[in-house]
Design an enzyme around this catalytic site. Structure first.
Site, short mmCIF file in Angstrom:
data_model
loop_
_atom_site.label_atom_id
_atom_site.label_comp_id
_atom_site.label_asym_id
_atom_site.label_seq_id
_atom_site.Cartn_x
_atom_site.Cartn_y
_atom_site.Cartn_z
N GLN A 151 -28.97 -27.64 -19.93
CA GLN A 151 -28.89 -26.61 -18.90
C GLN A 151 -30.26 -26.23 -18.35
O GLN A 151 -30.34 -25.52 -17.35
CB GLN A 151 -28.21 -25.37 -19.46
CG GLN A 151 -29.01 -24.63 -20.52
CD GLN A 151 -28.23 -23.54 -21.21
OE1 GLN A 151 -27.39 -23.81 -22.06
NE2 GLN A 151 -28.49 -22.31 -20.83
N CYS B 257 -24.97 -21.77 -19.84
CA CYS B 257 -24.41 -22.35 -21.06
C CYS B 257 -22.89 -22.32 -21.05
O CYS B 257 -22.23 -23.25 -21.55
CB CYS B 257 -24.95 -21.64 -22.29
SG CYS B 257 -24.58 -19.89 -22.35
N HIS C 24 -24.66 -16.76 -26.03
CA HIS C 24 -24.71 -18.20 -25.79
C HIS C 24 -23.36 -18.82 -26.11
O HIS C 24 -22.65 -18.38 -27.02
CB HIS C 24 -25.78 -18.83 -26.68
CG HIS C 24 -26.13 -20.26 -26.32
ND1 HIS C 24 -26.53 -20.64 -25.07
CD2 HIS C 24 -26.12 -21.39 -27.07
CE1 HIS C 24 -26.77 -21.95 -25.06
NE2 HIS C 24 -26.52 -22.42 -26.26
N ASN D 11 -24.70 -28.48 -28.52
CA ASN D 11 -25.41 -27.52 -27.68
C ASN D 11 -25.72 -28.15 -26.33
O ASN D 11 -25.46 -29.33 -26.09
CB ASN D 11 -26.70 -27.08 -28.39
CG ASN D 11 -27.17 -25.72 -27.93
OD1 ASN D 11 -26.70 -25.17 -26.93
ND2 ASN D 11 -28.11 -25.14 -28.66
#
Length: 937
Positions: free
Chosen positions: A559, A565, A869, A890
């Site tokens: 990102q 996110c 997040h 992630n």
């Protein structure tokens, strides 16, 4: 969804009535008591009453000996001398003194319940021994056995009750056990009076003491051990079940909070023990002298502990030396000497006073406070003793001829004998309300590390004690006077500045410890997190999992310098279904496409909210929150679902990231400035009369056109939702394909029969959010007022559940090969480089000698934690049907973690994960039904 980009989004709520009335501070946005009060339930009463039978035995033994001494006559082979009576009476106290420290050690080794059971056996054996003996020596032995029981029970029973009691009722319930003592004394005097005239009636008096012991033994076998001892013994699941019964509530928030508090304190003690108590080879079961010396040093030389010890010793000393025990043991003898025809019945007045005043103490101790009661009751005791002394002075006792005491029953002396009874009643009244009960609360004075038995005492209990009992906290050496311009409030007893000499003393004491000097050298020259990272946590969190989805999705996304996110996590979930559908090896959906329309929709949503709040004060909390960050990068699962429903999806190759998509701050700042200006203009027009107000629609359309222009020029023109696009790709067999469709049709394929079959029956469009907010009731639908993006589509909604329910659903989804969107507070106890998230990863307590002990609910209430997040779960490692660690995908690129993959411990998930998006198939019907509720805002 990053918190730094959508802080305002979650704060658009009305002012909450209480911290747990809203969800707004749960979201940082995806985009830690005191918990609810506990009531005294039947389980707590059952525990306290059963444990309190030990008090009944103690009290019965105290009272029965008074009646026995005047009834026993010459049944023990000869008339008893004064020495015989003294030995029979004092042997119980002597052996109670011997048993107490041994009981403390055994309570830690074997458990509180086990020690009480042993005491029951000793009570029964001692009572029967006394009833059957035919000699003074046998009577002394029986009394000694009872003394062992008294010593063990009187120490462990208050501990047992206090470790099982909610803090709000602890004083009352410990006092309840003392009420049983006084009740036992009353029963002893009543039975003594009833049996005194029967032949050998005293044997029945002492023998009946075995009956309550048998009853308690049977009942206690069905009751649990204390949670604290269970945690220390490694039986945390059993402790959890006990706490759920103690803190009976729908969501078990209190029980989980207390369990975590116990776990932290036990862990602290074990860590301290390892530092000061090195293992003794071949003798691991015994505490070392080093450990004992450390405890004694801490107790005697730490100022607060030393004062607490002095207060506790003085209270116990006052309780034992004030003469109350002598009155209970010899009251019948005293009243017999004073000439009363029924001395046992007269003694009953003292016992009933003790019982009644203990009952008063039971009702007021947690409301009035320990210190306040002591300050009022001790003068009553003094008055009673002074009055008693004066009354005795008028009796004119001879110095030698004791037989003359028989004349005291004459009319001359009767008034003074009556005064003695009254004075003793007054004394016992003050004793029972005050020191007779409060001395047993002494464990509250000590921190855990200074307690011989290491009994549980959470910090909120200590805070209550400082307020209500004896303030033992260290004071600064010099306090400045409160400022006249800043008066103190009732909750702020004094105000002060920080004195220079005070800080100098703090520094001197801090650096006197070699450990702190080592910490200074390390922490002042390096990154604190790196210094305090625990190697054991790094080793424990490996990338090995026994439950893993077959297709996790690739490549690892990035990102970059944006707060997208939530869009990356959502598209990483979507893409797995598409990769299965089209047989792809690697694939990314366009996050920028959704990002473009999210900014556009948020701008429109903001202006609509401004028009909806025209009557609100511009300086008010609501409008200011609306204007604080109206088009932040963050968002929620329902918001991305709205974008997909209205605009569809496109492959990244057809709308790749531009510079401003990956570095969004300048664009977002520009749009925010424009929207704030437009908001003021809309509010002005809305309050204007006539034509100006009628032009609102056209003016707003012009404003939105300007926003559209900014987005288009900075991100590039996106595909249109209903216009055809052509997607060309190679599958993992290296075969070329070309698909012509529209963004909406492309997104619709996620619900196609083929996609649902590829996802083990899951329709991506039907997923919904579970959230864990321990401030609110579970199995309830929650929402956040004025949080959204697309007007008139689905609101942001969550079903609030406990963490076990959330994790169970997640495991079921992973077993079905479905990835999981989840939201958490990623910055807590985590390392971006190693990709590890674990509550044991960074030991701040070791480095700074501090405790960070807030619960999840407390962190939310104090704005210490929030959802900041979103990531994706793709695997879990399960041992004995319990999750141990989780594999996390992630969106920070492949330089973070293990080539982009993170690992999260299950304990970290409990503490810092707030949301998981799940398939309705994997939750119970009552959870699904919650979606039909009217949401709580």
């Amino acid at each position: 969804m990053a918190g730094e980009d959508t802080v305002a989004a979650a704060s658009l709520l009305r002012e909450p009535e209480s911290p747990r009335d809203s969800l707004d501070d749960l979201h940082g946005s995806l985009g830690s008591e005191e918990p609810a009060s506990t009531s005294l339930n039947a389980f707590i009463w059952a525990l306290s009453i059963t444990a309190g039978i030990s008090g009944l035995l103690f009290g019965y033994d105290t009272g029965v000996i008074s009646a026995t001494l005047v009834s026993i006559g010459s049944d023990l082979s000869r008339p008893m001398s004064t020495l015989d009576k003294s030995l029979i009476t004092s042997s119980t106290s002597l052996f109670a003194l011997i048993a107490s420290p041994l009981a403390g050690v055994l309570a830690d080794r074997l458990g509180r319940k086990s020690v009480i059971l042993v005491a029951d056996v000793l009570f029964a054996v001692g009572a029967l021994w006394q009833a059957l003996t035919g000699s003074v020596a046998g009577m002394i032995i029986g009394r000694s056995i009872v003394g062992l029981a008294v010593g063990g029970a009187s120490l462990v029973v208050p501990l047992y009750i206090s470790e099982l009691s909610p803090s709000a009722f602890r004083g009352m319930l410990v006092t309840l056990s003392i009420l049983f003592i006084t009740g036992g004394q009353v029963i002893a005097y009543v039975l003594g009076y009833a049996l005194a005239q029967k032949a050998h009636g005293w044997r029945w008096m002492v023998g009946l003491g075995a009956l309550p012991a048998f009853v308690q033994f049977a009942l206690l076998l069905m009751l649990p051990e204390t949670p604290r001892w269970l945690v220390k013994a490694g039986k945390e699941d059993v402790a959890r079940n006990v706490l759920k019964k103690v803190y009976a509530s729908k969501n078990n928030m209190n029980s989980e909070r207390v369990l975590r508090s116990i776990q932290r304190e036990v862990k602290d003690e074990e860590a301290t023990s390892k530092l000061v108590n090195p293992a003794v080879p071949g003798n691991d079961s015994l505490p070392s002298l080093t450990h004992f010396q450390h405890r004694m040093t801490e107790l005697l030389f730490v100022g607060g502990n030393r004062r607490a010890l002095m207060i506790a010793c003085m209270l116990q000393g006052l309780q034992q030396l004030c003469g109350f025990n002598s009155i209970m043991y010899f009251s019948a003898t005293i009243f017999s000497l004073l000439g009363f025809t029924s001395p046992i019945l007269t003694s009953l007045s003292v016992a009933l006073t003790n019982f009644a005043c203990t009952l008063i103490a039971l009702l007021i101790i947690d409301r009035v406070g320990r210190r306040a009661i002591l300050l009022r009751s001790i003068p009553v005791m003094i008055f009673g003793l002074v009055l008693c002394s004066i009354s005795y002075s008028f009796l004119g006792f001879p110095s030698q001829d004791v037989n003359i005491l028989q004349d005291i029953g004459s009319a001359v002396y009767r008034p003074w004998a009556t005064f003695i009874v009254i004075s003793l009643v007054i004394f016992v009244c003050g004793y029972a309300i005050g020191v007779g009960n409060i001395a047993w609360q002494q464990s509250e004075l000590f921190p855990l590390s200074a307690s011989v038995l290491e009994s549980m005492e959470s910090k909120e209990h200590r805070s209550s004690l400082e307020k209500d009992y004896v303030y033992i906290k260290e004071k600064p050496e010099k306090m400045s006077r409160p400022s006249e311009s800043a008066p103190t409030s009732p909750s702020q007893p004094y105000r002060s500045t920080i004195g220079i000499s005070t800080t100098e003393q703090w520094e001197k004491e801090l650096l006197a410890d070699p450990k702190n000097r080592l910490a200074l050298s390390a922490l002042s020259s390096n990154d604190a997190k790196a210094v305090l990272t625990q190697r054991s946590a790094t080793i424990a969190n490996s990338q090995n999992f026994n439950v893993k989805i077959s297709l996790e999705g690739a490549p690892i996304t990035n990102q970059r310098s944006s707060g997208r996110c939530w869009l990356f996590a959502a598209t990483n979930v979507f893409r797995v279904a598409i990769m299965k559908r089209y047989n792809l090896k690697e694939f990314e959906l366009s996050q920028a496409y959704l990002f473009y329309y999210d900014k556009l929709e948020k701008a429109n949503y903001c202006l609509e909210q401004i028009l909806d709040t025209v009557d609100e004060d511009l300086d008010g909390r609501l409008v200011q929150q609306l204007l604080a960050w109206p088009v932040g990068d963050g968002g929620q699962w329902d918001m991305v679902a709205n974008l997909v429903e209205k605009y569809g999806l496109v492959p990244q190759s057809l709308y790749p990231d531009s510079h401003n998509a990956s570095n969004s701050s300048i664009m977002s700042s520009l749009i925010t400035s424009k929207l704030r200006e437009d908001a003021l203009e809309l509010r002005r027009l809305a309050k204007s009369p006539g034509e100006a107000k009628d032009s609102l629609g056209a003016v707003k359309d012009k404003m939105m056109r300007d926003i559209h222009g900014i987005l288009t020029l900075m991100l590039g023109p996106p595909p249109k939702p209903n216009n055809e696009i052509t997607w060309e790709y190679y599958d993992k067999d290296d075969k070329f394909h070309s698909v012509t469709t529209t963004p909406l049709e492309y997104a619709g394929e996620l619900s196609s029969k083929e996609s649902i079959e590829a996802n083990s029956g899951t329709n991506i469009h039907e997923l919904f959010s579970l959230v864990n907010d321990p401030r609110n009731d579970y199995k309830k639908l929650l929402s956040v007022s004025r949080l959204g993006n697309v007007t008139d589509l689905r609101p942001v909604r969550y079903v609030n559940v406990d963490m076990n329910t959330m994790k169970k659903a997640c495991i079921s989804m992973l077993k079905a090969n479905i990835p999981i969107f989840f939201g958490c507070d990623v910055g807590k106890y985590s390392n971006r480089t190693s990709g590890i998230m674990d509550t044991d990863l960074i030991d701040y307590e070791l480095g700074f000698n501090i405790r960070l002990g807030m619960t999840k609910a407390q962190r939310l209430m104090a704005n210490e934690s929030a959802m900041t997040h979103a990531m994706v779960l793709t695997a879990v490692h399960v041992v004995d049907e319990k999750p141990v660690r989780w594999r996390v995908q992630n969106s920070w690129g492949d330089v973070s973690g293990t080539k982009g993959w993170f690992v999260m411990s299950d304990r970290w998930m409990d503490e810092f994960t707030y949301q998981a998006v799940v398939d309705p198939r994997f939750v119970d019907e009552d959870i699904r039904d919650a979606l039909k509720q009217e949401p709580k805002m």
